[in-house]
Design an enzyme around this catalytic site. Structure first.
Site, mmCIF file in Angstrom:
data_model
loop_
_atom_site.group_PDB
_atom_site.id
_atom_site.type_symbol
_atom_site.label_atom_id
_atom_site.label_comp_id
_atom_site.label_asym_id
_atom_site.label_seq_id
_atom_site.Cartn_x
_atom_site.Cartn_y
_atom_site.Cartn_z
ATOM 1 C CE LYS A 57 -3.797 -2.308 2.283
ATOM 2 N NZ LYS A 57 -4.360 -2.781 3.524
ATOM 3 C CD GLN A 61 -3.583 -4.575 6.538
ATOM 4 O OE1 GLN A 61 -3.691 -3.579 5.839
ATOM 5 N NE2 GLN A 61 -3.984 -5.759 6.116
ATOM 6 C CG ASP A 95 -9.899 -0.076 4.977
ATOM 7 O OD1 ASP A 95 -9.728 -0.568 3.848
ATOM 8 O OD2 ASP A 95 -9.101 -0.233 5.917
HETATM 9 N N1 GUN Z 1 -7.038 -6.799 5.886
HETATM 10 C C1 GUN Z 1 -7.365 -7.518 4.785
HETATM 11 N N2 GUN Z 1 -7.958 -6.730 3.856
HETATM 12 C C2 GUN Z 1 -8.014 -5.498 4.387
HETATM 13 C C3 GUN Z 1 -8.518 -4.260 3.909
HETATM 14 O O1 GUN Z 1 -9.060 -4.122 2.800
HETATM 15 N N3 GUN Z 1 -8.364 -3.200 4.745
HETATM 16 C C4 GUN Z 1 -7.802 -3.319 5.982
HETATM 17 N N4 GUN Z 1 -7.720 -2.238 6.726
HETATM 18 N N5 GUN Z 1 -7.331 -4.457 6.450
HETATM 19 C C5 GUN Z 1 -7.445 -5.541 5.658
#
Ligand code: GUN
Length: 293
Positions: free
Chosen positions: A53, A97, A120
């Site tokens: 990311k 995350q 998100d």
């Molecule tokens: N863990 C797995 N996929 C995601 C996501 O799309 N966003 C976040 N914040 N954590 C994740």
């Protein structure tokens, strides 16, 4: 029939090029879109997602504020960090995350994020808006799945989509997005999950199968109608002594056999994965754009 393989990397690169242009325009107006990233602990899969990311932010020209916090971080410390980001004008999107270490209360943390910075789309307010068909930040993986389908010319209106998996991150939001009475939706949606007695009974009726179960080989060729579209959201590590890392990534679909029956299919890696991160950038750029309107 042998399926056409959907190139998620290429599709993601196309959208990222569009976003780069948007970012350039925003910078001309004095706004650099900023993403605040919080990773607690050192789960290897989460670390690699977060690193990807951060790299993607750099590629598209976003500012990223990276916070790697120890596994011993307390709920109060984490909430404090989130609130600092809520107040920080340089940060337009906040990403915590998931999954968080077990001692932390995920729901409370997600609810502490300012819904206007919730790129998100996990805050209950954004989830509610999405379910009601109102303007909302859409969760990145399901949003990426819809973009893959639409940009590959797959018709959603009237299609029967079977979503396998009911997580808050993928299955539930995707099903809700696809059933909206809107363009790029209006599908008939069935959700299968661990409580479903015979998943194949449902998937064999599907025009589109989305596998988001989190287990390799959940979807095998006998579970697919000939010519169906198959989207694989799974990312599973399986041991592989021939790899330097000792593992390789596979999805939830028995790719080799299912591709002989499907019309379109996504690979793992290189399918949905690159789209997830791209839609995160998309939401962050959108959030920054709202500050100049
Ligand atoms: N863990 C797995 N996929 C995601 C996501 O799309 N966003 C976040 N914040 N954590 C994740």
């Amino acid at each position: 029939m042998t399926a056409t393989i959907i190139d998620g990397k290429l599709m993601a690169a196309t959208i990222r090029a569009e976003l780069k242009e948007e970012v350039r325009k925003l910078k001309d107006l004095g706004v650099t879109p900023g993403l605040g990233v919080i990773l607690v602990g050192d789960d290897p899969a989460s670390k690699s997602y977060v690193t990807a990311k951060e790299r993607a932010c750099e590629e598209v020209g976003l500012f990223s504020d990276d916070n790697r916090l120890p596994a011993t971080t307390t709920q109060a410390e984490l909430l404090d960090r989130v609130r600092q980001m809520n107040a920080d004008k340089k940060i337009h999107g906040i990403l915590v995350q998931l999954p968080l270490p077990k001692h932390l209360n995920e729901g409370e943390v997600l609810s502490a994020i300012n819904p206007d910075k919730d790129v998100d789309g996990f805050h209950p307010i954004n989830v509610g808006r999405m379910v009601l068909g109102q303007k909302a930040y859409l969760p990145c993986t399901p949003h990426g799945v819809v973009q893959l389908l639409v940009r590959n010319g797959v018709k959603l209106k009237g299609a029967h989509v079977v979503v396998v998996g009911r997580s808050n991150i993928v299955g539930k939001p995707l099903a809700n997005m696809l059933l909206q009475k809107k363009e790029q939706a209006n599908a008939t949606v069935t959700i299968c999950h661990t409580g479903t007695k015979d998943i194949g009974y449902f998937t064999r009726q599907a025009d589109i199968v989305v596998a988001a179960a989190g287990h390799p080989n959940t979807i095998t060729a006998d579970m697919i109608k000939s010519g169906a579209v198959v989207i694989d959201v799974g990312v599973n590590r399986v041991e592989d002594a021939s790899k330097k890392s000792g593992y390789r990534l596979v999805g939830d679909v028995d790719f080799e056999n299912v591709k002989e029956k499907a019309s379109l299919i996504t690979p793992v890696p290189g399918g949905v994965g690159p789209m997830t991160i791209t839609m995160l950038l998309f939401n962050t750029v959108e959030s920054a754009r709202r500050t100049v309107k």
